[in-house]
Design a protein around this motif. Structure first.
Motif, PDB file in Angstrom:
ATOM      1  N   LYS A  26     -33.285  95.213  75.582  1.00 32.84           N
ATOM      2  CA  LYS A  26     -33.011  94.311  76.692  1.00 32.84           C
ATOM      3  C   LYS A  26     -33.215  92.851  76.291  1.00 32.84           C
ATOM      4  CE  LYS A  26     -34.162  93.489  81.541  1.00 32.84           C
ATOM      5  NZ  LYS A  26     -33.177  92.489  81.591  1.00 32.84           N
ATOM      6  N   ALA A  27     -34.209  92.570  75.484  1.00 36.11           N
ATOM      7  CA  ALA A  27     -34.435  91.197  75.027  1.00 36.11           C
ATOM      8  C   ALA A  27     -33.258  90.707  74.180  1.00 36.11           C
ATOM      9  CB  ALA A  27     -35.735  91.113  74.234  1.00 36.11           C
ATOM     10  N   ALA A  31     -30.659  87.668  75.347  1.00 40.23           N
ATOM     11  CA  ALA A  31     -30.480  86.493  74.485  1.00 40.23           C
ATOM     12  C   ALA A  31     -29.002  86.283  74.135  1.00 40.23           C
ATOM     13  CB  ALA A  31     -31.301  86.656  73.208  1.00 40.23           C
ATOM     14  N   ILE A  32     -28.301  87.345  73.820  1.00 42.66           N
ATOM     15  CA  ILE A  32     -26.881  87.219  73.475  1.00 42.66           C
ATOM     16  C   ILE A  32     -26.070  86.828  74.706  1.00 42.66           C
ATOM     17  CG2 ILE A  32     -24.865  88.472  72.632  1.00 42.66           C
ATOM     18  CD1 ILE A  32     -26.876  90.170  70.992  1.00 42.66           C
ATOM     19  N   LYS A  33     -26.403  87.406  75.850  1.00 46.44           N
ATOM     20  CA  LYS A  33     -25.708  87.052  77.089  1.00 46.44           C
ATOM     21  C   LYS A  33     -25.914  85.575  77.421  1.00 46.44           C
ATOM     22  CE  LYS A  33     -25.314  88.248  81.940  1.00 46.44           C
ATOM     23  NZ  LYS A  33     -25.850  89.040  83.044  1.00 46.44           N
ATOM     24  N   GLY A  34     -27.101  85.041  77.140  1.00 47.95           N
ATOM     25  CA  GLY A  34     -27.357  83.622  77.371  1.00 47.95           C
ATOM     26  C   GLY A  34     -26.482  82.733  76.508  1.00 47.95           C
ATOM     27  N   VAL A  84     -32.749  94.259  64.274  1.00 46.71           N
ATOM     28  CA  VAL A  84     -31.545  93.461  64.113  1.00 46.71           C
ATOM     29  C   VAL A  84     -30.478  93.995  65.062  1.00 46.71           C
ATOM     30  CG1 VAL A  84     -29.794  92.661  62.476  1.00 46.71           C
ATOM     31  CG2 VAL A  84     -32.121  93.088  61.687  1.00 46.71           C
ATOM     32  N   GLY A  85     -29.775  93.091  65.755  1.00 40.10           N
ATOM     33  CA  GLY A  85     -28.708  93.479  66.664  1.00 40.10           C
ATOM     34  C   GLY A  85     -27.349  93.245  66.029  1.00 40.10           C
ATOM     35  N   VAL A 104     -36.255  86.668  70.027  1.00 36.64           N
ATOM     36  CA  VAL A 104     -34.942  87.060  69.521  1.00 36.64           C
ATOM     37  C   VAL A 104     -34.189  85.806  69.106  1.00 36.64           C
ATOM     38  CG1 VAL A 104     -32.759  88.173  70.074  1.00 36.64           C
ATOM     39  CG2 VAL A 104     -34.878  89.074  71.026  1.00 36.64           C
ATOM     40  N   PHE A 105     -33.791  85.764  67.851  1.00 41.58           N
ATOM     41  CA  PHE A 105     -32.973  84.677  67.330  1.00 41.58           C
ATOM     42  C   PHE A 105     -31.520  85.151  67.347  1.00 41.58           C
ATOM     43  CE2 PHE A 105     -37.137  84.410  65.369  1.00 41.58           C
ATOM     44  CZ  PHE A 105     -37.485  83.095  65.615  1.00 41.58           C
TER      45      PHE A 105
END
Length: 125
Positions: A26-27, A31-34, A84-85, A104-105
């Motif tokens: 979820k984190a 972060a990617i959605k942001g 890693v995503g 999350v970077f």
């Protein structure tokens, strides 16, 4: 001997800290959605694509479509101390996020903009 024992205890403590603070799926998703939301908002504001009312609706629609795409295509590979995503992009997995120490970077906005331009049917300017 005491220095060696201290070093071993320090390494174990750092390992436990890294394992316990590894971010979850979820984190990464948030972060990617942001990043996607920021890119969509900046594109709509820069190009004045629609009137004010339609801009809000198109922004919400685009962000929701991207959110659905991220939910279905985001793969999180958990390693012991970090994760890693990846997103499946043109039959190639692209790294979009890296999580460590409960943070999350993500990819930068320009890379996200490039991916979205190639992915969507209508081009941005």
């Amino acid at each position: 001997m005491k220095k060696f024992l201290f070093l071993i205890l320090f390494i174990v403590a750092v390992g436990i800290l890294l394992i316990s603070t590894c971010p979850d799926r979820k984190a990464h998703h948030d972060a990617i959605k942001g990043v996607v939301s920021e890119v969509v908002n900046s594109e709509v504001n820069q190009n004045n694509i629609f009137s004010t009312g339609l801009a809000s609706i198109s922004t919400i629609l685009t962000v929701n479509l991207a959110d659905t795409y991220i939910k279905s295509n985001l793969i999180i590979r958990d390693h012991t101390f970090y994760n890693v995503g990846y997103i499946n992009y043109k039959d190639d997995f692209r790294m979009v996020s890296f999580g460590i120490l409960n943070h999350v970077f993500t990819i930068d906005q320009e890379t996200a903009r490039q991916i979205m331009k190639e992915k969507q049917s209508f081009p941005f300017k």
